[in-house]
Design a protein around this motif. Structure first.
Motif, PDB file in Angstrom:
ATOM      1  N   PRO A  67     113.935  29.255 -34.056  1.00 45.67           N
ATOM      2  CA  PRO A  67     112.562  29.663 -33.754  1.00 45.67           C
ATOM      3  C   PRO A  67     111.584  28.610 -34.282  1.00 45.67           C
ATOM      4  O   PRO A  67     111.915  27.836 -35.183  1.00 45.67           O
ATOM      5  CB  PRO A  67     112.414  30.994 -34.494  1.00 45.67           C
ATOM      6  N   THR A 109     117.118  29.447 -40.017  1.00 47.40           N
ATOM      7  CA  THR A 109     117.184  30.593 -39.119  1.00 47.40           C
ATOM      8  C   THR A 109     117.501  30.076 -37.717  1.00 47.40           C
ATOM      9  O   THR A 109     116.876  29.121 -37.246  1.00 47.40           O
ATOM     10  CB  THR A 109     115.851  31.360 -39.114  1.00 47.40           C
ATOM     11  N   GLY A 119     116.607  35.933 -28.001  1.00 47.20           N
ATOM     12  CA  GLY A 119     115.457  35.908 -28.906  1.00 47.20           C
ATOM     13  C   GLY A 119     115.756  36.435 -30.300  1.00 47.20           C
ATOM     14  O   GLY A 119     114.967  36.229 -31.221  1.00 47.20           O
ATOM     15  N   ASN A 120     116.865  37.151 -30.463  1.00 49.71           N
ATOM     16  CA  ASN A 120     117.249  37.624 -31.797  1.00 49.71           C
ATOM     17  C   ASN A 120     117.601  36.434 -32.678  1.00 49.71           C
ATOM     18  O   ASN A 120     118.071  35.409 -32.184  1.00 49.71           O
ATOM     19  CB  ASN A 120     118.429  38.591 -31.718  1.00 49.71           C
ATOM     20  N   THR A 121     117.373  36.604 -33.976  1.00 45.32           N
ATOM     21  CA  THR A 121     117.635  35.516 -34.916  1.00 45.32           C
ATOM     22  C   THR A 121     118.647  35.946 -35.970  1.00 45.32           C
ATOM     23  O   THR A 121     118.900  37.143 -36.145  1.00 45.32           O
ATOM     24  CB  THR A 121     116.337  35.064 -35.623  1.00 45.32           C
ATOM     25  N   LYS A 137     118.234  30.986 -33.480  1.00 49.39           N
ATOM     26  CA  LYS A 137     117.760  31.890 -32.437  1.00 49.39           C
ATOM     27  C   LYS A 137     118.752  31.921 -31.278  1.00 49.39           C
ATOM     28  O   LYS A 137     119.107  30.891 -30.718  1.00 49.39           O
ATOM     29  CB  LYS A 137     116.386  31.427 -31.930  1.00 49.39           C
TER      30      LYS A 137
END
Length: 178
Positions: free
Chosen positions: A54, A80, A86-88, A82
């Motif tokens: 992200p 982080t 869109g989930n991380t 992605k």
């Protein structure tokens, strides 16, 4: 891309693996990486590593690339990641350089651990895999290395370096990074 015997170790490995070039473009990945990121492999190849983090993690990824470029290695770098949906998830990135026969930088072998999945059972699975991979690489070194062409030797050397790093990684320490 030709699969060497050394590279076949990574095909369905329990670790997320990708190879990038010196400017952060993904050249290859294994099925574990593609499945975790929820992309088809063909959608990953040729893309920038920044497409898998992200925006708020771009600086961390850039710092990781800078460190790798300057030192040849990155370990325990929390970033982080992605997925396509869109989930991380929090990951720990580990990378080693890959060089050609003239010692020119080709790119890196990168392993990413999903920190949400780190538990004793997973650690045991990783340790077993790393040990088996080392044994397979030792077998290749003893039986085939002298017969390999320069590209295959570079491939082998890069993967050997990566597994040497992974074998010394404090996997239990990853449980505390979350």
């Amino acid at each position: 891309m030709l699969q060497t015997e050394a590279r076949k170790i990574l095909k369905d490995a329990p670790i997320m693996w990708r190879r990038i070039n010196s400017i952060g473009i993904i050249l290859d990945c294994n099925s574990t990486y593609a499945n975790k990121m929820r992309y088809a492999k063909s959608e990953i190849l040729g893309k920038s590593v920044f497409e898998h983090v992200p925006k708020e993690s771009w600086e961390s990824m850039n710092d990781s690339l800078k460190t790798w470029f300057e030192t040849g290695n990155v370990s325990d770098r929390k970033i982080t990641f992605k997925k396509q949906d869109g989930n991380t998830f929090p990951g720990s990135l580990h990378a080693t350089s890959l060089y050609d026969e003239k010692k020119n930088l080709l790119g890196s072998n990168t392993v990413i651990f999903d920190l949400t999945e780190i538990n004793d059972e997973k650690i045991e699975e990783f340790e077993k895999f790393f040990s088996e991979a080392k044994n397979k690489l030792d077998e290749i070194k003893n039986n085939e290395y002298k017969k390999l062409d320069e590209n295959s030797k570079s491939e082998y050397d890069g993967l050997k370096k990566m597994f040497d790093m992974l074998l010394t990684t404090d996997l239990k320490g990853l449980k505390n990074i979350k």
